[in-house]
Design a protein around this motif. Structure first.
Motif, short mmCIF file in Angstrom:
data_model
loop_
_atom_site.label_atom_id
_atom_site.label_comp_id
_atom_site.label_asym_id
_atom_site.label_seq_id
_atom_site.Cartn_x
_atom_site.Cartn_y
_atom_site.Cartn_z
N SER A 1 96.47 -110.58 -46.88
CA SER A 1 95.18 -109.91 -47.03
C SER A 1 94.87 -109.00 -45.84
N LEU A 2 95.48 -109.28 -44.68
CA LEU A 2 95.28 -108.41 -43.51
C LEU A 2 96.35 -107.33 -43.40
N LEU A 3 97.46 -107.52 -44.09
CA LEU A 3 98.53 -106.52 -44.05
C LEU A 3 98.12 -105.24 -44.78
N LEU A 4 97.45 -105.40 -45.91
CA LEU A 4 97.10 -104.22 -46.71
C LEU A 4 96.16 -103.24 -45.99
N PRO A 5 95.08 -103.69 -45.32
CA PRO A 5 94.25 -102.72 -44.61
C PRO A 5 95.00 -102.00 -43.50
N ILE A 6 96.00 -102.68 -42.92
CA ILE A 6 96.82 -102.03 -41.89
C ILE A 6 97.70 -100.95 -42.53
N LEU A 7 98.30 -101.27 -43.67
CA LEU A 7 99.11 -100.28 -44.38
C LEU A 7 98.25 -99.10 -44.84
N LEU A 8 96.99 -99.39 -45.17
CA LEU A 8 96.07 -98.34 -45.63
C LEU A 8 95.43 -97.59 -44.48
N VAL A 9 95.61 -98.08 -43.23
CA VAL A 9 94.97 -97.50 -42.03
C VAL A 9 93.45 -97.53 -42.21
N SER A 10 92.94 -98.64 -42.72
CA SER A 10 91.51 -98.77 -42.96
C SER A 10 90.90 -99.75 -41.97
N ARG A 11 90.23 -99.21 -40.96
CA ARG A 11 89.59 -100.07 -39.96
C ARG A 11 88.44 -100.86 -40.58
N TYR A 12 87.68 -100.21 -41.45
CA TYR A 12 86.54 -100.88 -42.07
C TYR A 12 87.00 -102.11 -42.87
N GLN A 13 88.02 -101.95 -43.70
CA GLN A 13 88.45 -103.07 -44.54
C GLN A 13 89.04 -104.21 -43.72
N LEU A 14 89.66 -103.88 -42.59
CA LEU A 14 90.18 -104.92 -41.71
C LEU A 14 89.03 -105.69 -41.08
N ILE A 15 88.04 -104.98 -40.56
CA ILE A 15 86.86 -105.63 -39.97
C ILE A 15 86.12 -106.45 -41.02
N PHE A 16 85.94 -105.87 -42.20
CA PHE A 16 85.24 -106.53 -43.30
C PHE A 16 85.93 -107.85 -43.66
N SER A 17 87.25 -107.82 -43.81
CA SER A 17 88.01 -109.01 -44.19
C SER A 17 87.86 -110.13 -43.16
N ILE A 18 88.02 -109.77 -41.89
CA ILE A 18 87.98 -110.79 -40.84
C ILE A 18 86.57 -111.36 -40.68
#
Length: 437
Positions: free
Chosen positions: A204-221
Motif C-alpha cells: 500500500s506504500l509502494l504505489l504512492p512512491i511509484l506514482l510520486v504522490s506525496r499526498y497519497q503517501l501522507i494520507f495512507s500513513i
C-alpha cells in the motif's frame, strides 16, 4: 455551559488576533491563533478522553493554518477582507456548536456487546484488503501500459504524476490508500502482526512512491495512525518517530523526483525574503497560500455557484453530468495558476457566500458527531476508517475542498459499501446464533 465558555474564549482570542493583525502586528496575531488552536485541541482532548477529538483537529487545521497564513511572508499576500475574517470565524464557531448540540437533538443507540468470531472477521477483512490492493494494482498496471511510463522512473518530467491519469480509472488506482487504516483492526482480531499485514502495508506504500504522490503517501500513513488511536492502541513514540522519519525521507525523495528546481519554486512563491530555506518555504506556502486564494474569492467573486461547486463530485461520480447539462465550469480565483489549493471553505463560500460557510460548517459538525457516535457503538473497521478519513480532512482543512473533491467522496463511498457488507455479515451471524438457541 462548557460549550458557551469555550466559544466565549474562542471569540475573545479570535477578535484580539484580528485586531492586532489589522494594526500590523503579524507575529503577535500568529501567536494568538496558534495558541488558540492548541488550546482548543487540548480542551477537547481532555473532554473526550481521546487523541482524535474532531473539534480539536479542526482547530489545529483551520485556526492553526490561519495562524501561519497571517504572517504573510509572500508578495502574493493581500490584506484580508472583512468577509474573509468572518468566514473563518464562523466556520469553527458553527462546527463546534453543531458538534456539541447534536447529541441533544438526536439520540444514539447504546453500545451493546456482541458475540464476536475473531477468526471469521479476520478472514473477511483480509479478503477486503486483498480486493482493494488487487483493484489498485490492476488499475495501475492498465494506466502504466496505456500511458507508457511509471512516474517514479521518468527523468526531468515535472508533471509526470499529474498526467498519469486515465479518466475514471484513476479513482480505482488510488484505492490502496484505504488499506493501512484496516490493519490495526486486523491486528486486534488476530492478536499479532502477521506476514499478511506486513506485505499489505508494504504494497500500500509502494504505489504512492511509484506514482510520486506525496499526498497519497501522507494520507495512507496518517490513516494508519488515526486508526490505531481509534482502535484503542497507543503506539510507542519511538515507532511513530521511525514512521515519520520514513515519511520525511520519502517526501524529500518524491519532491526531488518531481523535478521542480529551487529557483522555479522560489519564482512561483515570491517570498519577501528569498533567503529563507526552501525546506521552510515550501510547507509554509502549502498552508498560507490557500488562505490567500480564499481571500481573493471573497474580494473578487462576481456570482455565486448556487450549490453546484459542492455538488460536483456527486454529479461526476453518479454520471449525471454526462446526461444532463449542468453549469460546472466556474473560474478559480488564485494568486497563481500553479498554486491551486484552496482551504476546506472555498466551495462552500463560492456556492452561497457566508450563508454557505455557516451551513456547511454546521452540517460538517453534525456529521462528525454522528460518525463518532456510530463508530464507538458498532465494532466495524470500515466505520472506524470513515472516522479516520474525516479526521484527516479536518486536520488538513487548510489545504483543499475535501468534501467537494471527487476522490474524497469516492473513498467515503467505497468505505460505506464495505461497512454495509460488514454490518450485514454481523447481522447474519447474530440471526444464525439466535436460531441455534
Amino acid at each position: 455551559m462548557k460549550t458557551v465558555k469555550v466559544l466565549s474564549v474562542y471569540s475573545v482570542v479570535y477578535f484580539l488576533a484580528f485586531v492586532v493583525k489589522t494594526r500590523g502586528l503579524s507575529l503577535l496575531s500568529s501567536f494568538l491563533f496558534l495558541f488558540l488552536a492548541v488550546f482548543l485541541y487540548c480542551v477537547e482532548k481532555k473532554e473526550e478522553k481521546n487523541s482524535l477529538p474532531l473539534c480539536g483537529l479542526f482547530a489545529l487545521g483551520l485556526l492553526g493554518g490561519e495562524g501561519i497564513a497571517v504572517l504573510q511572508l509572500s508578495r502574493l499576500s493581500l490584506p484580508w477582507s472583512n468577509t474573509m475574517w468572518l468566514s473563518l470565524y464562523l466556520a469553527y464557531f458553527c462546527f463546534y456548536l453543531a458538534y456539541h448540540l447534536f447529541p441533544y437533538i438526536v439520540s444514539f443507540p447504546e453500545k451493546r456487546e456482541r458475540e464476536r468470531s475473531a477468526g471469521q472477521d479476520a478472514k473477511f477483512l483480509k479478503r477486503c484488503i486483498l480486493f482493494l490492493l488487487g483493484i489498485s494494482y490492476l488499475s495501475f498496471s492498465i494506466e502504466a501500459i496505456s500511458l507508457g511510463y511509471i512516474p517514479l522512473f521518468t527523468e526531468n518530467t515535472p508533471h509526470a504524476y499529474s498526467y498519469f491519469h486515465l479518466k475514471g480509472l484513476h479513482y480505482f488506482t488510488t484505492l490502496f490508500v484505504l488499506v493501512p487504516m484496516l490493519l490495526p483492526c486486523l491486528h486486534k482480531l488476530e492478536k499479532k502482526i502477521g506476514l499478511f499485514s506486513y506485505i499489505s502495508f508494504f504494497l500500500s506504500l509502494l504505489l504512492p512512491i511509484l506514482l510520486v504522490s506525496r499526498y497519497q503517501l501522507i494520507f495512507s500513513i496518517l490513516l494508519f495512525l488515526f486508526s490505531l488511536f481509534l482502535e484503542g492502541y497507543r503506539p510507542k513514540w519511538r515507532k511513530v518517530a521511525v514512521l515519520f522519519f520514513f515519511l520525511g525521507v520519502c517526501y524529500v525523495v518524491l519532491t526531488i523526483e518531481r523535478a521542480h528546481s529551487v529557483s522555479y519554486l522560489l519564482d512561483i512563491f515570491e517570498m519577501k525574503n528569498r533567503n529563507i530555506p526552501i525546506v521552510l518555504v515550501q510547507p509554509y506556502m502549502y498552508v498560507a497560500n490557500n488562505f490567500e486564494n480564499l481571500n481573493l474569492l471573497t474580494i473578487n467573486l462576481a456570482a455565486h455557484s448556487n450549490g453546484f461547486k459542492m455538488a460536483y463530485p456527486f454529479l461526476t461520480l453518479s454520471g449525471l453530468k454526462f446526461f444532463i447539462e449542468f453549469p460546472l465550469a466556474y473560474p478559480l480565483y488564485l494568486t497563481k495558476e500553479e498554486l491551486s489549493t484552496l482551504t476546506i471553505l472555498y466551495d462552500a463560500y463560492y456556492d452561497f457566500g457566508l450563508l454557505g460557510v455557516v451551513l456547511f460548517s454546521a452540517v460538517l459538525g453534525g456529521m462528525g458527531e454522528i460518525l463518532y457516535a456510530l463508530q464507538s457503538v458498532k465494532k466495524n473497521p470500515f466505520l472506524s476508517g470513515i472516522v479516520a478519513q474525516f479526521s484527516f480532512y479536518l486536520l488538513f482543512s487548510f489545504f483543499t475542498t475535501w468534501f467537494s473533491n471527487a476522490s474524497s467522496i469516492f473513498y467515503f463511498g467505497v468505505s460505506i459499501f464495505f461497512a454495509i457488507l460488514w454490518q450485514r455479515k454481523e447481522e447474519k451471524r447474530t440471526k444464525q446464533g439466535k436460531e441455534k438457541k
